[in-house]
Enzyme design. Structure first.
Site, PDB file in Angstrom:
ATOM      1  N   LYS A 193       1.036  -1.271  -0.192  1.00  9.86           N
ATOM      2  CA  LYS A 193       0.099  -0.039   0.070  1.00  9.86           C
ATOM      3  C   LYS A 193       0.950   1.352   0.000  1.00  9.86           C
ATOM      4  CE  LYS A 193      -1.973   1.889   3.921  1.00  9.86           C
ATOM      5  NZ  LYS A 193      -1.457   3.294   4.184  1.00  9.86           N
ATOM      6  N   ASN A 194       1.641   1.271   0.823  1.00 12.85           N
ATOM      7  CA  ASN A 194       2.646   2.617   1.061  1.00 12.85           C
ATOM      8  C   ASN A 194       3.345   2.841   0.165  1.00 12.85           C
ATOM      9  OD1 ASN A 194       0.927   3.138   3.120  1.00 12.85           O
ATOM     10  ND2 ASN A 194       2.334   2.587   4.761  1.00 12.85           N
ATOM     11  N   CYS A 229      -5.181   8.145   8.859  1.00 16.13           N
ATOM     12  CA  CYS A 229      -5.843   7.703   9.863  1.00 16.13           C
ATOM     13  C   CYS A 229      -5.516   8.731  11.299  1.00 16.13           C
ATOM     14  CB  CYS A 229      -4.919   6.392  10.266  1.00 16.13           C
ATOM     15  SG  CYS A 229      -5.485   5.110   9.242  1.00 16.13           S
ATOM     16  N   ARG A 231      -0.248  14.683  12.598  1.00 17.74           N
ATOM     17  CA  ARG A 231       0.542  14.411  11.244  1.00 17.74           C
ATOM     18  C   ARG A 231       1.028  15.533  10.433  1.00 17.74           C
ATOM     19  NH1 ARG A 231      -1.827   8.970   8.926  1.00 17.74           N
ATOM     20  NH2 ARG A 231       0.352   8.609   8.253  1.00 17.74           N
ATOM     21  N   ASP A 284       3.595   0.275  11.837  1.00 18.43           N
ATOM     22  CA  ASP A 284       2.149  -0.093  11.468  1.00 18.43           C
ATOM     23  C   ASP A 284       2.062  -1.449  11.968  1.00 18.43           C
ATOM     24  OD1 ASP A 284       2.226   2.369   9.994  1.00 18.43           O
ATOM     25  OD2 ASP A 284       3.065   1.741   8.331  1.00 18.43           O
ATOM     26  N   ARG A 323      -9.348   0.148   3.228  1.00 26.68           N
ATOM     27  CA  ARG A 323      -8.399   0.985   2.815  1.00 26.68           C
ATOM     28  C   ARG A 323      -6.842   0.345   2.373  1.00 26.68           C
ATOM     29  NH1 ARG A 323      -6.949   5.137   6.402  1.00 26.68           N
ATOM     30  NH2 ARG A 323      -5.402   5.324   5.155  1.00 26.68           N
TER      31      ARG A 323
HETATM   32  N1  EPU Z   1       6.344  14.179  10.951  1.00 23.22           N
HETATM   33  C1  EPU Z   1       6.560  15.476  11.306  1.00 23.22           C
HETATM   34  N2  EPU Z   1       6.503  16.415  10.121  1.00 23.22           N
HETATM   35  C2  EPU Z   1       6.384  16.223   8.763  1.00 23.22           C
HETATM   36  C3  EPU Z   1       6.537  14.577   8.603  1.00 23.22           C
HETATM   37  C4  EPU Z   1       6.280  13.862   9.742  1.00 23.22           C
HETATM   38  O1  EPU Z   1       6.411  15.989  12.320  1.00 23.22           O
HETATM   39  O2  EPU Z   1       6.819  16.866   8.213  1.00 23.22           O
HETATM   40  C5  EPU Z   1       6.428  13.305  12.079  1.00 23.22           C
HETATM   41  C6  EPU Z   1       4.895  12.814  11.994  1.00 23.22           C
HETATM   42  O3  EPU Z   1       4.036  13.601  12.914  1.00 23.22           O
HETATM   43  C7  EPU Z   1       5.078  11.377  12.804  1.00 23.22           C
HETATM   44  C8  EPU Z   1       6.418  10.890  12.024  1.00 23.22           C
HETATM   45  O4  EPU Z   1       7.192  12.235  11.841  1.00 23.22           O
HETATM   46  O5  EPU Z   1       5.417  11.574  14.056  1.00 23.22           O
HETATM   47  C9  EPU Z   1       6.318   9.746  10.915  1.00 23.22           C
HETATM   48  O6  EPU Z   1       5.703  10.435   9.895  1.00 23.22           O
HETATM   49  P1  EPU Z   1       6.004  10.057   8.594  1.00 23.22           P
HETATM   50  O7  EPU Z   1       5.989  11.224   7.579  1.00 23.22           O
HETATM   51  O8  EPU Z   1       7.191   9.051   8.551  1.00 23.22           O
HETATM   52  O9  EPU Z   1       4.735   9.161   7.976  1.00 23.22           O
HETATM   53  P2  EPU Z   1       3.957   9.315   6.930  1.00 23.22           P
HETATM   54  O10 EPU Z   1       4.773   9.592   5.666  1.00 23.22           O
HETATM   55  O11 EPU Z   1       2.833  10.316   7.120  1.00 23.22           O
HETATM   56  C10 EPU Z   1       4.012   6.759   6.166  1.00 23.22           C
HETATM   57  C11 EPU Z   1       2.848   5.929   6.314  1.00 23.22           C
HETATM   58  C12 EPU Z   1       2.404   5.484   7.510  1.00 23.22           C
HETATM   59  C13 EPU Z   1       3.565   4.953   8.282  1.00 23.22           C
HETATM   60  C14 EPU Z   1       4.651   5.964   8.498  1.00 23.22           C
HETATM   61  C15 EPU Z   1       5.889   5.522   9.202  1.00 23.22           C
HETATM   62  C16 EPU Z   1       2.015   6.441   4.001  1.00 23.22           C
HETATM   63  C17 EPU Z   1       1.081   6.822   3.366  1.00 23.22           C
HETATM   64  N3  EPU Z   1       1.795   6.325   5.419  1.00 23.22           N
HETATM   65  O12 EPU Z   1       3.340   7.930   6.805  1.00 23.22           O
HETATM   66  O13 EPU Z   1       1.398   4.365   7.296  1.00 23.22           O
HETATM   67  O14 EPU Z   1       2.953   4.749   9.773  1.00 23.22           O
HETATM   68  O15 EPU Z   1       5.112   6.360   7.175  1.00 23.22           O
HETATM   69  O16 EPU Z   1       6.481   4.359   8.801  1.00 23.22           O
HETATM   70  O17 EPU Z   1       2.950   5.665   3.394  1.00 23.22           O
HETATM   71  C18 EPU Z   1      -0.255   2.790   7.873  1.00 23.22           C
HETATM   72  O18 EPU Z   1       0.043   2.459   6.664  1.00 23.22           O
HETATM   73  O19 EPU Z   1      -1.165   2.551   8.707  1.00 23.22           O
HETATM   74  C19 EPU Z   1       0.338   4.193   8.130  1.00 23.22           C
HETATM   75  C20 EPU Z   1      -0.137   5.154   8.822  1.00 23.22           C
END
Ligand code: EPU
Length: 417
Positions: A22-23, A116, A121, A304, A396
């Site tokens: 998915k990601n 989610c 975030r 995750d 999803r």
């Molecule tokens: N963060 C910040 N600022 C930013 C970006 C992130 O403070 O600009 C913080 C977030 O608040 C969080 C941490 O950094 O505490 C991790 O965020 P990250 O950006 O790595 O996560 P993401 O890209 O929003 C993806 C996956 C998530 C998965 C995370 C970590 C997607 C669409 N989502 O999220 O997947 O948990 O990386 O591996 O790729 C899921 O699949 O259930 C899911 C939530």
């Protein structure tokens, strides 16, 4: 309202075939629009997040077909239009359109993404990447207007190794002038998948999978073919199902190395895993030792899989701990597990899990995607019937979950109530 009903306690045996990640897929689909040709993406998972992205691509004028898990995207008539808020808030990954459109047209107007509800975030690191490459960002409530007269490579140091910010910065940098360096980049396999995809189009990215990624901008990106890597979180979820109820359950089409943080904990717990080149065979054990787990960026224990693995720790013999370092609100599954008979205490970012002998089927809810997976696993293990509401969250991210589990012996169905 759709719900999932599970009659628990059934042995799981046979093979579960894992789909595309998915990601990764949710980044590859928006990233495809950087190409001036036709893009083919194989092993696309059949999940509603992909449908939501397809809708956005079609809204922008792309022609999209999906056949036998292969998505073909033609961007010939693409237009840089403002994506309606109702479409961007459906999922987190909509913000990959922000960077792809900015990279292609040097201007984008878009709303804050959804996703989610597992903690704050923010997207500040993504916006930092855009600004470093020369874009100006105007923010109005939930809306962003981002423009650049020219995108010029720069040095982006991420405050934390964010998956989203790493991918977004790559997507803006591939067509920027000169070289971009992303330091403290996320190292997840999905990032390598996106970089390989862009390189297949003609981009010049090196270092993906390490904490320093270098991108030399190119003027033109062409047609390409790419394959989505296997979903390590789906694989991990079914591996946990095998640890709970399996009898030689085979989890097939996986890259075992991608879930080593989980399998090493399973071995520490006393489970017997037969790890092959692209599969793992697992059987349940009723004599599991407790373990301590802390979530971290890859190759650490994936956040995750934190909620799914809680179900397994809930039936271990002894006290396990689980610390969540990535999100501040990813324990919404705990009250439901406790309602099913688990003994879990929340203390800030850490939970203490005292193993119990059995779980009992109850009416529970999927508060988010991985909390939903935790509930499905608990339902498979529990005595009696579990009914899970808010299953849209589960659908999803887990393709054909009912069919996949039914095929290996689970009594699980989607019902309308
Ligand atoms: N963060 C910040 N600022 C930013 C970006 C992130 O403070 O600009 C913080 C977030 O608040 C969080 C941490 O950094 O505490 C991790 O965020 P990250 O950006 O790595 O996560 P993401 O890209 O929003 C993806 C996956 C998530 C998965 C995370 C970590 C997607 C669409 N989502 O999220 O997947 O948990 O990386 O591996 O790729 C899921 O699949 O259930 C899911 C939530």
């Amino acid at each position: 309202m759709r719900k999932i009903r599970i009659n628990g306690g059934k042995e799981l045996t046979g093979t579960i075939h894992i789909g595309g990640a998915k990601n990764s897929a949710v980044a590859l689909v928006p990233a495809s629009l950087l190409s001036d040709g036709i893009v083919t993406i194989d092993n696309i998972p059949n999940i509603s997040d992909i449908e939501a992205l397809q809708e956005i691509l079609e809204f922008l004028g792309a022609k999209v077909t999906i056949e036998n898990g292969q998505m073909i995207i033609d961007h010939t008539n693409l237009e840089n239009k403002e994506i309606p808020e109702s479409k961007s808030t459906k999922l987190r990954a909509s913000y990959y359109f922000m960077s792809a459109l900015l990279g292609k047209y040097k201007h984008v107007e878009m709303y804050f993404p959804g996703g989610c509800s597992i903690g704050a975030r923010p997207i500040d690191q993504t916006l930092k990447g855009f600004r470093t490459l020369g874009a100006t960002v105007e923010e109005y409530d939930n809306k962003f207007i981002i423009s650049a007269s020219e995108l010029i490579g720069g040095h982006v140091y991420l405050d934390m190794p964010s998956v989203g910010a790493t991918i977004n910065t790559m997507l803006v940098a591939v067509k920027a002038k000169g070289e971009t360096i992303i330091d403290n980049a996320a190292k997840e396999p999905e990032i390598v998948n996106v970089a390989t995809f862009l390189n297949n189009m003609g981009a010049k990215i090196t270092g993906a999978g390490t904490s320093e990624i270098r991108i030399v901008g190119v003027e033109h990106l062409d047609s390409c073919f790419a394959e989505v890597i296997p979903d390590r979180i789906e694989a991990g979820t079914y591996l946990i199902a095998g640890a709970l109820m399996g009898n030689n359950l085979k989890i097939d089409n996986i890259i075992p190395e991608h879930i080593e943080s989980l399998t090493s904990k399973m071995i520490e717990m006393g489970l017997d895993l037969k790890i092959g080149v692209d599969n793992i065979v697992i059987s349940k054990s009723d004599d599991l030792k407790p373990v301590n787990i802390k979530t971290l960026g890859y190759p650490g224990f994936a956040t995750d899989l934190q909620q799914p693995v809680t179900t397994l720790l809930a039936v271990c013999d002894g006290v396990s701990t689980l610390e969540e370092t990535i999100y501040e609100n990813r324990f919404k599954n705990v009250p439901y597990l406790n309602d099913m008979g688990a003994n879990i205490e929340i203390d800030g970012r850490k939970i203490y899990i005292t193993g119990v002998k059995e779980l009992i089927g109850k009416e529970v809810a999927a508060t988010d995607l991985r909390a939903g997976a935790c509930m499905v696993l608990a339902g498979l293990k529990a005595k009696g019937t579990t009914v899970i509401s808010d299953v849209e969250h589960i659908l999803r991210g887990y393709e054909n979950i009912i069919d996949k589990l039914t095929a290996v012996g689970a009594e699980i169905e989607l019902i309308e109530e």
